[in-house]
Design a protein around this motif. Structure first.
Motif, short mmCIF file in Angstrom:
data_model
loop_
_atom_site.label_atom_id
_atom_site.label_comp_id
_atom_site.label_asym_id
_atom_site.label_seq_id
_atom_site.Cartn_x
_atom_site.Cartn_y
_atom_site.Cartn_z
N LYS A 30 0.85 -1.19 0.00
CA LYS A 30 0.00 0.00 0.00
C LYS A 30 0.89 1.24 0.00
N CYS B 257 -1.34 6.70 2.83
CA CYS B 257 -2.63 6.77 2.14
C CYS B 257 -3.78 6.66 3.15
N THR B 258 -4.96 7.05 2.72
CA THR B 258 -6.14 6.95 3.55
C THR B 258 -6.55 5.49 3.68
N SER B 259 -6.88 5.09 4.88
CA SER B 259 -7.35 3.72 5.11
C SER B 259 -8.50 3.79 6.11
N TYR B 260 -9.20 2.70 6.24
CA TYR B 260 -10.35 2.65 7.13
C TYR B 260 -10.24 1.42 8.02
N LYS C 248 -11.84 6.59 9.76
CA LYS C 248 -10.86 7.00 8.75
C LYS C 248 -9.49 7.17 9.42
N CYS C 249 -8.46 6.56 8.83
CA CYS C 249 -7.10 6.59 9.38
C CYS C 249 -6.09 6.89 8.27
N THR C 250 -4.84 6.99 8.66
CA THR C 250 -3.74 7.13 7.71
C THR C 250 -2.88 5.88 7.80
N PHE C 251 -2.62 5.24 6.67
CA PHE C 251 -1.85 4.00 6.64
C PHE C 251 -0.36 4.31 6.78
#
Length: 136
Positions: free
Chosen positions: A108, A112-115, A132-135
């Motif tokens: 990844k 990037c945006t991750s959930y 919503k999180c940040t990878f």
């Protein structure tokens, strides 16, 4: 594989008693170069520069604050070990080290945006099912 020898620049990063005992316990030979002469360990110093520049670029591109430098460095090393290497005739360091085929399909983008799924017991009917999180 077993680590046989560790070369450092004698600048005290690896000079404490506990680390010395760990090396002795595991049969790791320690070699020291002259302090403040990185040219004596050129290959490692160039790789350090590559790692830091890659980590800096990923961190800045992702917009993450400087406090995430260690995660960026870990990711940079992870990627370098899974990329082609000229000294290995374009082989992958991780494959040479482990003897196993590398699967890069799960990679990844750093930052990037991750959930992340929220367990049903921790939310109500109208709450979002993910955060919503940040990878990293």
């Amino acid at each position: 594989m077993k680590l046989k020898c560790l070369r450092s620049d004698n600048d005290c990063e690896y000079c404490d008693k506990d680390f010395k005992e760990l090396c002795e316990l595991n049969g790791i030979k320690r070699e020291f170069t002259v302090p403040r002469t990185p040219q004596q360990n050129g290959v490692a110093e160039r790789m350090n520069i590559t790692i830091i520049e890659c980590a800096r670029s990923m961190r800045i591109h992702s917009g993450l604050p400087k406090q995430f430098w260690a995660e960026a460095v870990n990711t940079a090393v992870f990627l370098i070990n899974r990329g082609p290497s000229v000294p290995l005739d374009e082989g992958l360091p991780e494959e040479v080290w482990s003897g196993k085929k590398v699967n890069i399909s799960l990679l990844k983008v750093f930052g990037c945006t991750s959930y992340v799924h929220t367990d049903a017991g921790a939310r109500t009917k109208l709450d979002a099912k993910a955060i919503k999180c940040t990878f990293i």
